[in-house]
Design a protein around this motif. Structure first.
Motif, PDB file in Angstrom:
ATOM      1  N   PHE A 188       0.948  -1.386   0.066  1.00  0.00           N
ATOM      2  CA  PHE A 188       0.022   0.162  -0.033  1.00  0.00           C
ATOM      3  C   PHE A 188       0.842   1.329   0.074  1.00  0.00           C
ATOM      4  O   PHE A 188       1.606   1.543   0.939  1.00  0.00           O
TER       5      PHE A 188
ATOM      6  N   PRO B 109      -8.396  -1.169  -1.980  1.00  0.00           N
ATOM      7  CA  PRO B 109      -7.872  -1.725  -0.998  1.00  0.00           C
ATOM      8  C   PRO B 109      -7.997  -3.238  -0.850  1.00  0.00           C
ATOM      9  O   PRO B 109      -7.479  -4.006  -0.532  1.00  0.00           O
TER      10      PRO B 109
ATOM     11  N   GLU C 220       2.392  -1.605   4.464  1.00  0.00           N
ATOM     12  CA  GLU C 220       1.658  -0.356   4.632  1.00  0.00           C
ATOM     13  C   GLU C 220       2.632   0.482   4.566  1.00  0.00           C
ATOM     14  O   GLU C 220       3.302   1.092   5.544  1.00  0.00           O
TER      15      GLU C 220
ATOM     16  N   ALA D  63      -4.417   4.224   6.935  1.00  0.00           N
ATOM     17  CA  ALA D  63      -3.304   3.135   7.115  1.00  0.00           C
ATOM     18  C   ALA D  63      -4.060   2.115   8.409  1.00  0.00           C
ATOM     19  O   ALA D  63      -3.924   1.150   8.460  1.00  0.00           O
TER      20      ALA D  63
ATOM     21  N   ILE E 268      -6.546  -0.191   6.900  1.00  0.00           N
ATOM     22  CA  ILE E 268      -5.894  -1.177   6.057  1.00  0.00           C
ATOM     23  C   ILE E 268      -5.274  -2.207   7.054  1.00  0.00           C
ATOM     24  O   ILE E 268      -5.499  -3.614   6.810  1.00  0.00           O
ATOM     25  N   VAL E 269      -4.373  -1.675   8.290  1.00  0.00           N
ATOM     26  CA  VAL E 269      -3.837  -2.626   8.900  1.00  0.00           C
ATOM     27  C   VAL E 269      -4.652  -3.463   9.804  1.00  0.00           C
ATOM     28  O   VAL E 269      -4.459  -4.708   9.837  1.00  0.00           O
TER      29      VAL E 269
ATOM     30  N   VAL F 265       1.697  -8.148   8.870  1.00  0.00           N
ATOM     31  CA  VAL F 265       1.657  -6.691   8.346  1.00  0.00           C
ATOM     32  C   VAL F 265       3.016  -6.103   8.733  1.00  0.00           C
ATOM     33  O   VAL F 265       3.483  -6.454   9.847  1.00  0.00           O
TER      34      VAL F 265
ATOM     35  N   SER G  97       4.474  -1.897   8.850  1.00  0.00           N
ATOM     36  CA  SER G  97       3.982  -0.717   8.613  1.00  0.00           C
ATOM     37  C   SER G  97       5.046   0.221   9.096  1.00  0.00           C
ATOM     38  O   SER G  97       6.214  -0.139   9.850  1.00  0.00           O
TER      39      SER G  97
END
Length: 399
Positions: free
Chosen positions: A11, A56, A70, A78, A81-82, A92, A94
């Motif tokens: 992302f 997404p 991310e 964010a 999404i996470v 994940v 980030s």
């Protein structure tokens, strides 16, 4: 050693996203492939169009993708999404320090419940591997403090002021032209970026999650020539510093403030867009970590480090919270500060418990003394609106 294949949904394809893509091409990392990249809008790119998507869910609902990276700048987007990625049982990585600092407790709990990894080395100090070191090397009860320059943009500005005799506006303009500062530099120069990073470092230092709005952060946007000359006359530099410190009786205190730094301190020589972190312990005294804190390739390399660790099934154990829990955030202590002001009426906003130095001039005045930290936290939003400059001397007092 067993490894897992990582099929990545990325992302964001801005500076850091492209930096990650570049370092991935140069890396010998095996079993890692970017399957799809989600961006907000279509623009000209060097990669083929079929690499990109704009919804997404096209990535999040793809069962072939087991890892989400991310790298977007909007903290609210964010977060969604996470959170959704973790709920889908995906690992994940980030780099969004604001999103993490504001939602750390929820996301850590969710990752544990879903038995997946949530890694975010790049969120703290760019290329400096400070989080994993706090997790793995300093995983004992001997840690005393973590202190550092956590924001490259403000440090670049202060370097130009003290090393090249520029004024604040000149230095800020140069930082903006070079891409070190945004057109609206508030996030960096008023200490918010450093605050969010400090929240994350505090969790991995002492196992305590503190809400950002409960921590004092004050930046450099109100710095004046008077403050700069005062520092020079004393042989100091001014640096924007974040610190978490262990006090007596398993208490900790943390804050982000400009600080007068003497030549004997490690961070005195940290210049330009670099970050520097000093880790102090009971047995090992001080250890210093230094590196670039921003930029596509430095931050991309930190993201790649997390991806590589994921390949070996790595996850944070949050050892400080699990094994050395019981630390409490203590706001009632006092810190020694320099307060520069013009109008004496402004002093009604402040409560000095003691004053060690005082000056009254034709235009500017200042006081140096101890102030209760909780009183400063209570007015931290107002501080930025006052015609003052506030800086720490480095002394704290535990009640």
């Amino acid at each position: 050693m067993s490894r897992q294949r990582l099929n990545i949904g990325l992302f964001g394809f801005g500076v850091v996203g492209q930096g990650l893509y570049d370092v991935l091409q140069k890396s010998p990392a095996q079993d890692v492939k970017i399957i799809k990249i989600c961006v907000r809008r279509k623009i000209n790119r060097s990669l083929p169009d079929n690499m990109f998507c704009y919804n997404p869910d096209e990535i999040l609902e793809n069962e072939d993708i087991n890892t989400i990276v991310e790298l977007i700048d909007n903290a609210d987007d964010a977060y969604h999404i996470v959170k959704k990625a973790l709920q889908y049982g995906k690992n994940v990585v980030s780099a969004n320090k604001k999103m993490l600092a504001e939602n750390l407790s929820e996301l850590v709990k969710l990752a544990k419940e879903m038995n997946v990894s949530l890694l975010y080395e790049a969120s703290a100090c760019g290329s400096i591997p400070v989080i994993r070191n706090l997790e793995e090397y300093y995983d004992n009860d001997l840690l005393l403090s973590v202190t550092g320059i956590l924001n490259g943009s403000s440090n670049y500005i202060l370097s130009k002021i003290f090393d090249h005799n520029q004024n604040y506006q000149e230095a800020l303009l140069e930082a903006q032209k070079l891409g070190f500062a945004e057109s609206d530099p508030t996030f960096d120069v008023d200490g918010f970026d450093s605050l969010y990073k400090l929240i994350i470092l505090t969790m991995h230092s002492f196992g305590v999650i503190v809400k950002p709005d409960e921590v004092l952060n004050y930046g450099i946007s109100n710095i004046s020539e008077f403050d700069i000359n005062y520092a020079r006359e004393k042989g100091y530099k001014i640096k924007l510093v974040g610190q978490v410190e262990r006090l007596q009786n398993k208490k900790i205190t943390l804050f982000v403030l400009p600080r007068f730094v003497t030549k004997d301190k490690y961070i005195y020589s940290v210049e330009d867009e670099f970050n520097g972190v000093v880790i102090k312990g009971l047995a090992y005294d001080k250890q210093f970590m230094f590196g670039k804190g921003a930029g596509g390739h430095p931050t991309g390399s930190a993201v790649l480090s997390d991806i590589t660790a994921l390949g070996h099934f790595y996850r944070y154990e949050y050892k400080k919270a699990t094994y050395f829990g019981g630390f409490q955030y203590f706001k009632e202590g006092a810190i020694e500060v320099y307060l520069r002001y013009r109008n004496p009426d402004v002093l009604q906003n402040f409560e000095f418990s003691s004053v060690s130095e005082e000056y009254h001039g034709p235009e500017y005045h200042y006081k140096i003394g101890f102030m209760p930290l909780d009183k400063l936290i209570a007015i931290k939003e107002k501080l930025r609106t006052l015609d003052i400059f506030l800086a720490a001397t480095g002394k704290t007092l535990n009640y």
